[in-house]
Each structure stands twice: as structure tokens, then as C-alpha cells.
Design a protein around this motif. Structure first.
Motif, PDB file in Angstrom:
ATOM      1  N   THR A 165       0.817  -0.891  -0.068  1.00  0.00           N
ATOM      2  CA  THR A 165      -0.223  -0.146   0.003  1.00  0.00           C
ATOM      3  C   THR A 165       0.979   1.182   0.068  1.00  0.00           C
ATOM      4  O   THR A 165       0.532   2.271  -0.712  1.00  0.00           O
ATOM      5  CB  THR A 165      -0.816   0.063   1.186  1.00  0.00           C
ATOM      6  OG1 THR A 165      -1.703  -1.264   1.126  1.00  0.00           O
ATOM      7  CG2 THR A 165      -1.775   1.278   1.135  1.00  0.00           C
ATOM      8  N   GLN A 206      -7.435   0.198  -0.695  1.00  0.00           N
ATOM      9  CA  GLN A 206      -7.779  -1.145   0.380  1.00  0.00           C
ATOM     10  C   GLN A 206      -8.745  -0.680   0.941  1.00  0.00           C
ATOM     11  O   GLN A 206      -9.674  -1.579   1.595  1.00  0.00           O
ATOM     12  CB  GLN A 206      -6.196  -1.493   0.775  1.00  0.00           C
ATOM     13  CG  GLN A 206      -6.326  -2.674   1.642  1.00  0.00           C
ATOM     14  CD  GLN A 206      -5.075  -3.437   2.099  1.00  0.00           C
ATOM     15  OE1 GLN A 206      -4.285  -2.277   2.197  1.00  0.00           O
ATOM     16  NE2 GLN A 206      -5.018  -4.451   2.281  1.00  0.00           N
ATOM     17  N   ASP A 247      -5.319  -1.502  -4.996  1.00  0.00           N
ATOM     18  CA  ASP A 247      -4.826  -2.217  -4.088  1.00  0.00           C
ATOM     19  C   ASP A 247      -5.687  -3.296  -3.237  1.00  0.00           C
ATOM     20  O   ASP A 247      -6.725  -2.895  -2.970  1.00  0.00           O
ATOM     21  CB  ASP A 247      -4.664  -1.026  -2.775  1.00  0.00           C
ATOM     22  CG  ASP A 247      -3.833  -1.349  -1.750  1.00  0.00           C
ATOM     23  OD1 ASP A 247      -3.402  -2.644  -1.689  1.00  0.00           O
ATOM     24  OD2 ASP A 247      -3.349  -0.436  -0.890  1.00  0.00           O
TER      25      ASP A 247
HETATM   26 MG   LIG Z   1      -2.113  -2.646   1.985  1.00  0.00          MG
END
Ligand SMILES: [Mg+2]
Ligand SMILES: Nc1ncnc2c1ncn2[C@@H]1O[C@H](COP(=O)(O)OP(=O)(O)OP(=O)(O)O)[C@@H](O)[C@H]1O
Lengths: 295, 239
Positions: free
Chosen positions: B51, B95, B171
Motif C-alpha cells: 500500500t 484497500q 490495492d
Molecule cells: Mg495494503
């Protein structure tokens, strides 16, 4: 087109979220405009009335001796040195006597036993008809009494001083309510915009990540400020106008208000008040954003 | 760089290090270049820094050392209106989704296109098209906050794709999806890739990259390592 429809969409979303505060701000802005323009209206009308009253304004300087021609021009110079005047008129002993005689009319015989030279010669000064000469009248008369040969200076002391006092007071009130207007509008608008910014913080964060420009994020808030200023001042002025009409209807019996003719603001003044409110509100919104938006 | 123009890179990272205060070294000495039109995967254990790497590329975080260049712009030097301009060209599927729970699905997706002043009609059409591709047309007017995680995931993907960006950063796009829906998402990405979009997908999901021909990068505690039977290569070694 695309730009505007997008921005308007944003603005309406903002308004939906914080309409209660927005409404309170709108009321505050209108009320401030109402208070300020109320006093301002009275003030402008006072000034107009003052100009009209000034038409009858004159100062009379009583002299010991009748001034010779040379002396007269010297006096004229001294008087005009201090203040602009409309007219200076010399009255000799004979003129004064004759004038009194005509005023007495049929009763002129009371003067028979008197020396025609018992009345003093005088100069009548007619100041320029504007408010500043009205306000300066006391100093002017004090100055005139120092002229060579002057015994006494006379003018409508009492009402002029009262009038001056009143306009001075009004001027202070106008200034105070003007300050109040500036403070309340900018602070209230800044405060509401701050609330709107905080309420939409999450959204603004995402918008920024999606690539919204500063303009895209700020314009809706600026439009809000603009609308607050426009609607607020229009409402305030409308309220004042109806108040004005109401007073006119109910108090315009013979005599009273007829004495001083009361008029509403000219379109130019109305435009200036609205433009100033818009500037203040948009400015308040802008300053609030600079403080609370991390861009 | 003397890469030929056809292989010009859209992302160029040179010896980048990212340290979160006070002392979490999330990325260390990362060098990476991604060519225009490439599709590649980024894997690694949880906490490896996937990330963080995506955030460096989209400009949400800045490297403490090293250089990150996207579309020829040094992200450390970029300023003013160039930042939003660049961000409009990058679609990121987060994410943690980053959706607005009190807005509808359609409104959430539309935001990505609204910021670049697309016409309302274009936006509407595109939103419906994307929702159909992800089998979510029936959720058009549902509030994003009321969706299941898998549905929210698809909304964030649709938003990332909506504005037809040059670069898509996804992500963990399939973390909450069943295999059938995963297929839909990957098909969407492949379509975008065919039409020229560069796509970088961070994922744990071996299924989506095992059989693919594409480059796979692996992060291990903040460092790029060489996956067992592949080469971390310069773009020149690409198929
Ligand atoms: Mg991540
Ligand atoms: N904002 C932050 N402040 C401090 N530390 C952070 C921050 N964000 C991430 N980290 C740390 O940096 C390291 C890398 O995090 P990152 O989110 O990039 O991992 P990841 O590979 O995406 O993991 P996952 O697969 O679980 O999503 C982790 O140790 C994490 O705890």
C-alpha cells in the motif's frame, strides 16, 4: 456549461447539508443590513434636511463703525480666508434704519424721536450651503467676532447647535452599525462556511485524492458566501423599504414629517450596499477556507 | 534514461525509502520502472509495504529518500495545479475503499469524473456501463454505506476506472470477492489494459497472477525481492 452544472451541483449539496445554519446566517446578514441601512437612511436624510435648513443660514456681525470702502474689501478678504461663503452683504446705519422702518410699516412714527444712527452698521455673511459649514458655524462665528471693529456676532445658535449635535450622534451610530454589519456578516459567514467545510471534510479529502482542483473545491463555498451576501442584503433592504413605506403611510399627516421631506436610497446607494455585502460575505467565506481547508 | 520512446516509463522510482514516523521503515531503497501500457502485479506479505508503494506513486505519501516520477513529473517538485491534473490521470482503488457512505453508488463513482468536469450525460452513461460490467446495476441508487464489503470493493474499483485514467493502481482489489466476481474485475482491468491503460495491482491472491504472463514484483519487509521462478527485470525483458 459542464463547469457550471458541476459547480451548482456541488453548491446544492453543500446547502443541503447545512441549511439550518445557512438560514440563520442569512437572517443575521439581513438583520445587520437592516440595522445599518436604517440609520444610514436617517443620516442621509438629515444631511439633505441640513442643506435645506442651511438656505436660511446667515451670520450677522455688528460693527462699531461703518467701514470705509477700503476697510470693506479687507474684511471680505479676512472672512473668505476662513471659510467659503456664498455672499457678504454690508449694511450701513441708514440701511438698517430704513429696513426697520419698512418692517414697522404703519407704526413707523415710533422712530420719529430717535436718532437715525442708533442702529449699528453690520455685515451679513451667508456661508456656503453644505453640512461642513453648518458644523463649523460656531468656530466661524468666533472667528468673525475677532474681526476689527466687531461688537457681536449673531446666528441661529440654538437650533444649529442642536442639529449639529444630532448629526454627529447619528454619524457615530452609522459608523457603529456599519462596523457591526462588517463584523457580523464576515464572522457569521466565515463560521457557517467553516461548519460546511468540517461537515464535508471526508468528502473534500476524497475529492482531493481524485484530483479536484482548488477551484473545484472552493468555488461552491464562494458561491455560498456570494448568495448569503446577495440574498441577505436584498432581504434587509426590502424590509427597510417596507418599513419606510409603512411609516410614510401612517405618519405623513399634515405637518410632522412633511417638514423634512424623507426619501429612500437612490439605486446607486442600494447597489453599493448590496455589492459591499456580497464582498464581505464572499471575503468571509474565502478567509474561512484559507484557514480550515488544507489544500 | 535512454529507454526508447516506445518503452517510455510512466512510473520511475529510483532508490526510494519511506519511513513512517518515528521509525517504521515501510519501504527501503526501492527502484522500479513501469512502462506505458504495462500490467503488473505487486505481492508480498501483509505489512510488506504494498500500500505504501502505491501511495508513493499516487502522491499521497512522499519518499524520505529517493525519487518518484510519474508521467515525467517528479512528485517531490510538483506543485500547484499540476497535482490535481496528475491525480485525475491516476485511478486508485483503495484497500480501505474511501467511499462516502451517505452517497449512492452512482454518486460515489461519478465523483471521479465530476472533478474533471465531464458532462453529466457522459458520467451517467459511464456509471451504468461500469456497474453492468461488475454486475451491480441493481445497486445504482443504494447508499454506499449499506453495501457488503465485496460490493463496496467493486464500487471503489469502478470509481478508479471511471475517468479512464492513464494509470490504475488497485490495492487488493479482489480481497473480498468470490472467484466468479474476481473474474469480472480482472476482465475489466484487462479491457482497460488492452485499450492502453497501465495497471498495477497489489494483491495476496496468487490465483490472479499465477497463470498470467505479466511481471510480478514481490516486496519483502519493504524491499523488492526476486520471485522464485521469475526475474525482476527492466521493462526491456517484458514479453
Ligand atoms: Mg495494503
Ligand atoms: N500511516 C502509517 N503510520 C505508521 N506506520 C504505517 C503507516 N502506514 C503503514 N505503516 C506501516 O508500514 C508498513 C507497511 O504498511 P503497508 O500498509 O504498506 O503494508 P501492506 O503491504 O499494504 O500490507 P497489507 O497487505 O496488510 O495491506 C507496516 O508495517 C505498517 O504498519
Amino acid at each position: 456549461m459542464k463547469f457550471f452544472s458541476n459547480i451548482l451541483l456541488q453548491t446544492s449539496r453543500n446547502l443541503q447539508k447545512t441549511w439550518a445554519t445557512q438560514f440563520m446566517t442569512l437572517l443575521t446578514v439581513s438583520l445587520s443590513v437592516l440595522i445599518f441601512s436604517f440609520f444610514f437612511l436617517i443620516y442621509t436624510n438629515m444631511i439633505k434636511a441640513g442643506e435645506r435648513l442651511g438656505d436660511d443660514l446667515r451670520l450677522t456681525i455688528y460693527l462699531e463703525e461703518e467701514p470705509v470702502l477700503e476697510m470693506q474689501s479687507q474684511l471680505v478678504r479676512k472672512i473668505t480666508n476662513f471659510n467659503q461663503v456664498e455672499e457678504i452683504r454690508f449694511t450701513s446705519r441708514d440701511d438698517a434704519y430704513n429696513r426697520l422702518a419698512t418692517q414697522l410699516g404703519d407704526n413707523v412714527d415710533v422712530l420719529d424721536d430717535l436718532d437715525p444712527s442708533f442702529l449699528p452698521p453690520s455685515i451679513e455673511v451667508y456661508p456656503k450651503k453644505n453640512l461642513s459649514s453648518l458644523a463649523q458655524i460656531k468656530r466661524f462665528s468666533e472667528y468673525l467676532s475677532t474681526l476689527p471693529g466687531a461688537i457681536k456676532v449673531q446666528y441661529g445658535q440654538e437650533w444649529i447647535e442642536r442639529f449639529n449635535y444630532f448629526t454627529k450622534l447619528l454619524r457615530i451610530i452609522v459608523l457603529l452599525s456599519g462596523t457591526l454589519l462588517i463584523l457580523t456578516t464576515t464572522f457569521m459567514v466565515a463560521y457557517t462556511i467553516r461548519l460546511a467545510v468540517v461537515a464535508r471534510q471526508a468528502e473534500l479529502e476524497i475529492l482531493r485524492l481524485l484530483g479536484a482542483t482548488n477551484g473545484y473545491i472552493r468555488t461552491p463555498f464562494l458561491i455560498e458566501g456570494f448568495l448569503q451576501g446577495l440574498l441577505g442584503s436584498t432581504l434587509g433592504l426590502l424590509a427597510l423599504f417596507f418599513l419606510f413605506r409603512w411609516i410614510e403611510l401612517h405618519f405623513s399627516g399634515p405637518g410632522f414629517l412633511q417638514l423634512v421631506e424623507f426619501t429612500f436610497f437612490s439605486p446607486t446607494i442600494i447597489g453599493i450596499i448590496i455589492a459591499a455585502s456580497i464582498t464581505l460575505c464572499t471575503g468571509g467565506s474565502f478567509s474561512s477556507m484559507r484557514k480550515f481547508m488544507r489544500i | 534514461m535512454d529507454t526508447p520512446p516506445a518503452k517510455k516509463s510512466i512510473v520511475e522510482i529510483v532508490r526510494a525509502t519511506k519511513i513512517y514516523t518515528p521509525d517504521v521503515v515501510a519501504l527501503e531503497d526501492i527502484s522500479l520502472s513501469i512502462t506505458y501500457g504495462e500490467m503488473l502485479f505487486l505481492t508480498g506479505m501483509s505489512g510488506a509495504g504494498k500500500t505504501t508503494l502505491l501511495k508513493l506513486i499516487c502522491g499521497m505519501e512522499h519518499p524520505d529518500k529517493g525519487l518518484v516520477e510519474v508521467a515525467g513529473k517528479d512528485l517531490n517538485r510538483i506543485k500547484g495545479v499540476e497535482i490535481p491534473q496528475l491525480r485525475q490521470q491516476i485511478g486508485m482503488a483503495y484497500q480501505d475503499f474511501k467511499l462516502l457512505p451517505d452517497r449512492t453508488v452512482a454518486q460515489n463513482i461519478a465523483m471521479a469524473m465530476e472533478v474533471s468536469y465531464q458532462s453529466i450525460r457522459t458520467i451517467k452513461k459511464r456509471v451504468i456501463e461500469l456497474l453492468q460490467k461488475l454486475r451491480m446495476e441493481h445497486k445504482h441508487d443504494a447508499l454506499a454505506g449499506k453495501l457488503s464489503r465485496g460490493e463496496q470493493q467493486r464500487v471503489t474499483i469502478a470509481r478508479a476506472v471511471a475517468n479512464s485514467p492513464k494509470l490504475i493502481l488497485a490495492d487488493e482489489p479482489t480481497g473480498n470477492l468470490d472467484s466468479k466476481t474476481t473474474r469480472l474485475v480482472m476482465e475489466l482491468f484487462e479491457q482497460c489494459n488492452i485499450s492502453g491503460t497501465t495497471i498495477l495491482i497489489a494483491t495476496h491472491d496468487e490465483g490472479i497472477y499465477k497463470k498470467s504472463e505479466n511481471r510480478v514484483l514481490e516486496l519483502h519487509s519493504g524491499r523488492l525481492v526476486q520471485p522464485a521462478d521469475r526475474t525482476i527485470s527492466t521493462p526491456n525483458n517484458m514479453p
